[in-house]
Each structure stands twice: as C-alpha cells, then as structure tokens.
Design a protein around this motif. Structure first.
Motif: not given
Ligand code: PLP
Lengths: 486, 449
Positions: A174, B330, A172, A269, B100
């Motif tokens: 992030t 998020t 992902h 999460n 979402y």
């Molecule tokens: C695999 C994965 N990692 C990290 C995140 C990031 O989490 P958040 O949106 O709570 O910051 C997400 C969600 O969007 C995700 O699906």
C-alpha cells in the motif's frame, strides 16, 4: 473431519419462502406504478434467493464454520496484529446512542459522539507524539493517501514542486500504491541485508526533488530501526518530510513515539493495535496524525471543542479535502476508544512489552529449525526464512498449508519481499505461553517432516473444507458470480 | 494491575525470558536508542474497570439523538432502513468476525463463499457483469471509479452532475488531485441533470460522465439518455445508485452504465454516525482487469471439489505496488457480509417490498407536508424516497424546535448549496408510519407558523 457443506444461498432457494417481516402499506397509494414513471422501474423482480429466516441462519452459521478466526484459532499473521477483540467493545458499539446515530444529525444532538471523537483524537496524538489527528481515513491505506497528500499540500504551500517519494523495498504494497495515487513518482530504496535503511545510500538519494521518505517502524522484518533519529534529521535537513507507516505500532506503545523520533506524519491501524475486529477483511480505521506544520491540511471536517461544546469545523481552506462521505469509521472509533480506556497508559505499555516477549520467545524456540531473517532480539514479530526447507522442496506456502492441518492459521508468507521464502510471525500479547509452545511444536514438527516425510506437507491441507485450490484456473477462467446453469 | 486481555503472568514472563536468555523485557529493547525512549508514562486516562467504563460509555451514548429516540427523516446518503435481527447474530460469529482477509483460502471458505454470494447479488441488482468485494464507502467508490475511468480511457476529465452527492464530489476531488484529473460540473437547476448542458460539456477529453439516481435531491435521472451522451463522446458512464432501491428501480447497467458505484449502507448496515459504510462497485466484464479492490472467484480444489479464492490479484497493491489499480487493502468485508445476509433474508420479494413501501410513504409524506401552509416541493421531477422541501422559515430556526419534539426533520441544504438555503432534504424509509408522518406534519405546521 472437514465439514462437507457445499451450498451457496442461491442453491437453497425455494419459490415462495420468505425470511422477512414488513408491515403492509398504511398510506392511501402504495402502487409504485402509479407513483413513478415506468421507464425507471425494473421489469422483473431481482433474482435473489427465496429462503426462510432459519435457512439463512443455518447457512451462514455453517459457512462461518469453514473459517479460522482469532476466536477459534491462533492466527499469527505477521503485520496484521491478530489480537483478541474484546467482547465489551461490541456491547458498547451497539448502544443505540452510537449505532443508530445519523451522521447528519444536528451537532447539538450528537455531542456524545463528537466528544468521543475529540478525546480519541487526543489520545492517539499522545500515543504517537503528534500534534493533531484526523479520524477520517477508513483504513491504513487511506491514512497513507491522506498523509502523503498533506505532505504534497505542504510543499506546494511553500512553492516547492518536489516529485518523488522514497519507499524502502521492504515496504508494504500500500505504501507505493498510495504514494502513486497522490501523484508522486515512487523511488524504491534498497535496504541493507539486515533490513535496515542504508543510511549512506539514503543520504545520496535525498535531494530537493524528494518530497518524502516513507518507512515502517519497527520495520517489516520486526526490527527497530536503530538509526531512526539520524534518518529523520537527515531528511529534514534536505526539506524532506518523513512518514511513518504505523501498522506496527503494537510494538512501541509507551516505549517510544513516532513524533519524538522526528516523524512528521504517521497513520494508525485501529484494526491492528486497537482491537477493532478484522471482520474477514474490514472494516478498519486508519486515523492519521501530523505535526503542527501539517495541521492546516487535515481532511475536513475537524472535530473541535469550544468550552463544553463540540462541533465539526469545515472552514479550513488549506485542507486536502475529504476521504469518505462522512466523518470516519465511527463504529470502529467507539471500539478503539473503549479499548484505550480499558487499558489505560500502563496497560498499553504492557501490551507492547508482552507482544515483544511473545515474539522473541517464538523466535528463540524456532531459531534452530528455521533461518531467522535477522538475528534478534526482535520487536513484536519475527521473520523466518524457509530457505533451508526450500532446498528440500518445501516452500513457505507448503509450511503455511501444513499449519492449517495442525490447527493453526498461517503466518504471513512472502512478505517482506526482501526475505526469501518469508514466514512473518506475529503472536500478539493476547496469546498465552501454552499456545505459543503448541505453535512452535507444530513448526518444529513441520521442519522434521520436511526432512523425512515431505509428502504429508505437500498433501496439506487435508482437514480443511477444501484442499489446495487451483489459482491458475480461477484467474484464467474468471467465475465471479453464480449463474443458474449451475 | 494485571490486564484481562494479556495472559502472561509474571512467573510465565520469567520463564520465557529464561528461555530467550534475557534478564528482562527491557533487555529486548536494546536496538532502540536511549534518546528515542519515552521517559514518562503516556498521558492517558487511567484504566477503567468494566463496570465504570460501561457507565461512562452509556453516558456518552445518551447525549446523542438516534433513530430509536427520535422519528428520523434524515437521509442524504445514510438511511434508517429495517435491519432483520439475524444479521447481527450471524456477523458476530467469531469465525467471521475475527478472521483476516482470506489469504489462506482453505481456512477461509466461509468468508470467500459469502463474498462470492455478495458479488452475485450486487451484479444482479446493479445490472452489471461483475462486482468487487467492496470499497470503503459510496464516496470512495465513486473516487475509485473516476480514477479507473481515467486509466481506461487515458483521458483527464471527469464530468459530474451537480445533482451528485456534494460530499462524494469532494472525496472524488481529493483522489483526483494527485493524478491531475480535472472535475467539471454539469448544472441541475431543476433537481435533475441538465442533459442539454451535459451534451455541451462532455467531449473527447471526458473520461466519464457521472450521474446519480435517485440523485442527491432524491430525483430520478434519465440514465439511458446520460449513457447515450457519454458513449457518443467515447466516455464511460458512471452511475451512483443505492442498491437498496434496486428491488424497484431498474439496474443502471441495463440502462447503459459502464460502472455502477454506490453506498450499500441501506442493506442492513447500521447508521453508526456515518461509518463504517459499504462502498459498492460493479462494472462491465471488459473492465474487470482494471477494477480496484478484491475479487473472489470460483475454482476447484485438488480433488476437483468446488472452492473459492481471491483472484485476478495482479491488479492489487501487494503484487503490483506503485502500478496497482488502487491502494485499497483492508476493505469493509463485514459490511458486505451484512448486506449479503440482508439480501438473502429479504430475497426476491422482500427487497421489492422495501422499495415499494419507501416510495409510497415518501410520496404520502410529500403530499401531506406540502399541505402545510407555505411549504412546497422545491423540484417537480419524479422522486423516489427523498425530496427537497421548501420552507417558509429558515430551516435552522425550525429544526431545533422539531428536534425537541422528537423529530429529526431532515438535512438542511444550505451547507451544500446556498441557493437552497430555504430547503430541507427529507428522507422517508419503509420504517416510518403514517401516524409518524402525520404527527411530523402537524409539528412542522406549528414550527413554521
Ligand atoms: C505494514 C503495513 N502497512 C500498511 C498496511 C495497510 O493497511 P490497511 O489494510 O488498513 O489499508 C498494512 C496492512 O495490511 C501493513 O501491514
């Protein structure tokens, strides 16, 4: 028929209308011009709408009807765990003894709140097989930042200056973004065609300059990493810390635990696995769990228990510091706690069992009409590829839009990046078989339409309040706020 | 025991397994190596029935003092403002509540429109060109502003007034650790930033000067003078401001701020023991492509009809990955929706009234409380709705007694600044009445006697 409503609140404004009720001043001097120097004061009242309370209620009720939500639509958005958000959680979160507590209330007057946090941290530690948990991160991405910073502090405490973090190409966004903010060079590692870690290539990449390996389990293709224990052992042998992105925890509750797999850090999460509502994009909560060797580096303050008394411990000299002003997204913690107490250990296990069953059922029903990214069984989600449909001129985006017309929200598209025309489908355990069947019927119908009547797909959506939107115009001529010229 | 949150019956499970061609759910777990499996049930409290759980949660909640059980003068970044009733009803509409991030805009126009309204309102209040869709809270917004200033100016130092909220400073320090951005302090010995000292500290290595107004002590800062100092050195001015005050106070953008951040909790978001909150983030137009977080823009659909989308996304992590302007994904969209409904409800005149009442009551409280023998204002600078009160007795000895009498008297400043160990930070919102303030003064008089 789509709702044709097309107003913004500003366009409802009528000078003189009010939606509020405030008391008259009951103190002797109420003129701010006498109380404050003029240079600090606004010259004109802010240009906010003037509407009645009922205008507000009708407007936002009508806006809400332009949305799909889990309450109204199947929402198979992969990686997001769009499960039912229990109503009881909302009742509990609104008790005045939670919702109206000030963060700086004396600890002696906030024992219930601190107890809840302490118990939730222990529950999460047990669920993940970790030794300690901080509830402070506001979302997954902030949990990642906290986790990587703790790894960094750990290496520094041992006099090691490692500079790189390995992140698979299937991760992902992030993951690399958080790692970069933590001051590391991000090295992308190529996954095998089936999405698994290339263990031999990993072994060659691991050296004394690598601080951490960050992976998602189950991975973003919905598959459990079969050699995971070998991988964490390999990392540890080179002094490399292993971080688990816990976004997919819904697949493994009571089945396996990140800590037992050898992970040093893992975030949760709560807005995915633990039913706190997504709210149109947030708030969430992203607690982070660690093994004992990282505990000294947890964010401050840490909730402690001494006898029957709970307190906030600030005296942690090796802490990475703070992530938000206060203690975490407490309102979300109340909901997650309520959920865990509702489910109990057996209930949580059956969450994962049914999430897995539902995803495999969808994968089976769709495997003839779409390419599956990796043969099953899968865990809690399955990734399809629309590459066959693409050859007919129908992309993953087109399929997503057509699903909206057929009464479903769309799967995640184009994630993970390593799957061509990816459609990532996560049904969750809260959906019933008939919903899954209806969704699969719709997907199969679209596959047929791609062969015989692609126009209906390319035209979609036609039942939503607007049709496909011009993204290029939005980016080229940014219009980010309403102005009077209309 | 069947769970009310899981639909599949044993019979349905069997039929689904049959369709899959598996004998059992266990067969679906083949990829998990046996030694990775947890061999026991999780050690958690057994499931509670709804009625038992409500009893348990009610008992936990009963152990917390709150804004209805006590008369609260607590502030320091979290305020007990009036929350109009429709907010809670409207946010609970499932279409908002359980959606979402609006990745499919055609099925998310409600969320997107409300964010566009939010961006418009925040830009108007802060006096800035653009506002984003939200950051987690005021502190992380400031941290993001510091990183943004670093990347815009390519300079490595952030200068913060010591009158900026100390917890915001800690969060900023955490975010600045990795990129190696240094933080420097400017003193505020009299409760406002020492601008002469700031002029000495801000120089060609400074990415941004940060001031807060009203600041942590409740005092108003000279934003225009701070802007002049920052800009003379080629640095940005970042201002921390609470938007609920901006019905009365001038928008920092009008006074020269390049980035305005702040905590929007006062705009209809519950106290919630400190979170979730609402990180406000607004900037000048020329900085928009360097901003963190989501942005909603207006566009048109296939038929030329107005519609809204997430835009300028090449700044964001899902596209730019390690080179993104921020790692945020998020955010706190629902809190932004609360703020939007709040600002729509209060509107042009209501927000002004909130600011006027808060100021008036805070000033009345200050004059009334300083009539108590030995009690005085710690600083003389003009303040807005919060002030530091010097007590003749250690606050930690006074507070428990006042709490027993039903007053959450204020935030002791000792933990934030040893030099202020004899001070209490007292916040007064429009919700406090003259009678409550008079009763508080009487109780304080006895407590410090
Ligand atoms: C695999 C994965 N990692 C990290 C995140 C990031 O989490 P958040 O949106 O709570 O910051 C997400 C969600 O969007 C995700 O699906």
């Amino acid at each position: 028929m789509a709702d044709a409503y097309d107003k913004l609140i500003f366009e409802l404004s009528s000078p003189g209308r009010v939606g509020w009720s405030l008391p008259e001043a009951d103190v002797p001097e109420a003129d701010v011009h006498k109380l404050l120097p003029a240079k600090h004061l606004r010259r004109d009242a802010p240009d906010l709408p003037e509407v009645s309370e009922f205008d507000v209620v009708r407007h936002y009720s009508r806006l809400s009807r332009m949305n799909y939500g889990v309450d109204t639509h199947f929402y198979p958005l992969g990686s997001c765990t769009m499960k039912y958000n229990p109503k009881l959680n909302e009742d509990v979160a609104r008790l005045a003894g939670f919702a109206k507590v000030h963060p700086l209330a004396p600890e002696a007057s906030a024992q219930g709140a601190l107890q809840l946090m302490h118990e939730l941290a222990w529950d999460l530690a047990e669920i993940a097989g970790m030794d300690a948990v901080s509830l402070q991160p506001a979302a997954g991405a902030q949990g990642e930042l906290a986790g990587v910073l703790m790894i960094r502090a750990y290496h520094h405490s041992r006099g090691e200056k490692r500079t790189k973090v390995l992140v698979p190409d299937s991760a992902h966004g992030t993951n690399p973004a958080s790692t970069a903010i933590a001051g590391y060079e991000v090295v992308e590692v190529k996954s095998l065609p089936n999405g698994e870690v290339d263990v031999d290539a990993l072994a060659r990449t691991l050296d004394t300059d690598v601080a951490a390996f960050m992976i998602t389990v189950p991975n973003t293709l919905g598959m459990f990493e079969p050699r995971i224990i070998e991988i964490t052992e390999l990392c540890h042998a080179k002094g490399v810390q292993v971080y688990m992105d816990g976004a997919n925890l819904n697949a493994i509750l009571g089945i396996t635990r990140p800590g037992d797999l050898g992970f040093d850090v893992c975030h949760f999460n709560l807005h995915k696995t633990f039913t706190t509502p997504h709210g149109g994009g947030g708030p969430g909560a992203g607690p982070v769990g660690v093994k004992a060797h990282l505990e000294p580096f947890l964010p401050v303050p840490v909730v402690t228990k001494d006898g029957d008394e709970y307190a906030l411990d600030w005296k942690r000299p090796r802490s990475i510091g703070k992530l938000q002003a206060f203690w975490g997204n407490f309102g979300m913690l109340v909901r997650a706690y309520t959920y865990i107490r509702t489910m109990g250990p057996d209930g949580l296990r059956s969450v994962s069992d049914n999430a897995i069953l539902n995803a495999n059922y969808i994968m089976k029903r769709l495997e003839r009409d779409y390419d599956v990214a990796v043969p099953g069984p899968c865990m809690h989600e399955c990734v399809l590829s629309a590459r066959r449909q693409k050859r007919l001129g129908v992309t993953a985006t087109d399929i997503a839009k057509r699903l909206l017309d057929l009464g479903f929200y769309a799967p995640s598209t184009y994630f993970p990046l390593i799957v061509e025309e990816a459609l990532m489908i996560e049904p969750t355990e809260t959906e019933a078989k008939e919903t899954l069947d209806a969704f699969c019927d719709a997907m199969i119908q679209i596959a047929r339409e791609a062969e015989t009547n692609a126009a209906v797909i390319h035209d979609a959506p036609v039942t939503t309040p607007v049709r496909r939107l011009d993204q290029t115009k939005a980016a080229r001529e940014p219009n980010l706020k309403w102005t009077r010229r209309g | 025991m069947a769970s009310r949150y899981i639909a599949n019956t044993p019979d349905e499970q069997k039929r689904m397994l049959g369709a899959i061609g598996s004998g059992s759910i266990e067969d679906l777990l083949v990829k998990i190596p046996p030694k990775a499996r947890l061999a026991r049930p999780l050690g958690l409290t057994p499931a509670l029935a709804e009625t038992d759980l409500i009893r348990h949660m009610t008992a936990l909640a009963a152990r917390n003092a709150h804004a209805d059980s006590h008369v609260s003068f607590l502030g320091a970044g979290s305020y007990d403002h009036y929350i109009p009733s429709p907010i809670n009803h409207l946010i609970l509409r499932g279409e908002f509540f359980t959606a979402y991030t609006p990745y499919q805009p055609e099925a998310s126009q409600g969320t997107l429109r409300s964010i566009y309204e939010y961006q418009t309102m925040i830009a108007e209040l802060t006096g800035m060109d653009v506002a984003n869709a939200s950051i987690y809270d005021g502190a992380s917004s400031l941290a993001e502003a510091a990183l943004m200033a670093h990347s815009v100016t390519d300079r490595r130092e952030i200068v913060l007034s010591r009158a900026v909220h100390p917890l915001y400073k800690r969060v900023t320090a955490t975010y600045c650790e990795g990129p190696g951005v240094r933080l420097r302090d400017v003193p505020a010995p009299e409760g406002v930033t020492d601008l002469a000292a700031a002029r000495q500290v801000v120089n060609a290595t400074t990415a941004a000067l940060v001031v807060q107004t009203p600041n942590f002590y409740g005092c108003l800062e000279d934003v225009a003078a701070a802007a002049e100092i920052a800009h003379a050195a080629g640095a940005l001015l970042v201002v921390v401001a609470d938007p609920v005050n901006l019905g009365v106070l001038e928008g920092p953008g009008k006074l020269g701020a390049d980035i305005v951040v702040g905590e929007g909790q006062g705009l209809g978001v519950p106290l919630d023991f400190g979170g979730p909150n609402l990180g406000v983030f607004a900037a000048k137009n020329e900085l928009v492509r360097r901003m963190p977080g989501r942005l909603v823009g207006a566009t048109v659909d296939h038929d030329g009809k107005r519609g809204f989308v997430l835009t300028l996304q090449t700044r964001e992590q899902h596209i730019r990955r390690a080179k993104a302007t921020s790692n945020i994904c998020t955010n706190v969209a629902l809190c932004a929706l609360m703020a939007t409904i709040y600002l729509a409800t209060l509107g042009r005149r209501g927000l002004v009234k909130v600011g006027e009442l808060s100021t008036a009551k805070a000033h009345y409280a200050a004059s009334r409380l300083t009539k108590v023998p030995g009690v005085s204002l710690r600083f003389t600078a003009p303040f807005f709705k919060e002030f530091a009160l010097k007590l003749p007795k250690a606050p930690e000895r006074v507070l428990p007694r006042l709490a027993r009498q039903g007053f959450l008297a204020g935030v002791p400043l000792k933990t934030f600044d040893r030099a202020l160990a004899d001070c209490l930070l007292v916040a007064v919102t429009e919700k406090r009445t003259k009678a409550e303030i008079d009763a508080f003064a009487a109780a304080l008089e006895k407590a410090v006697a």
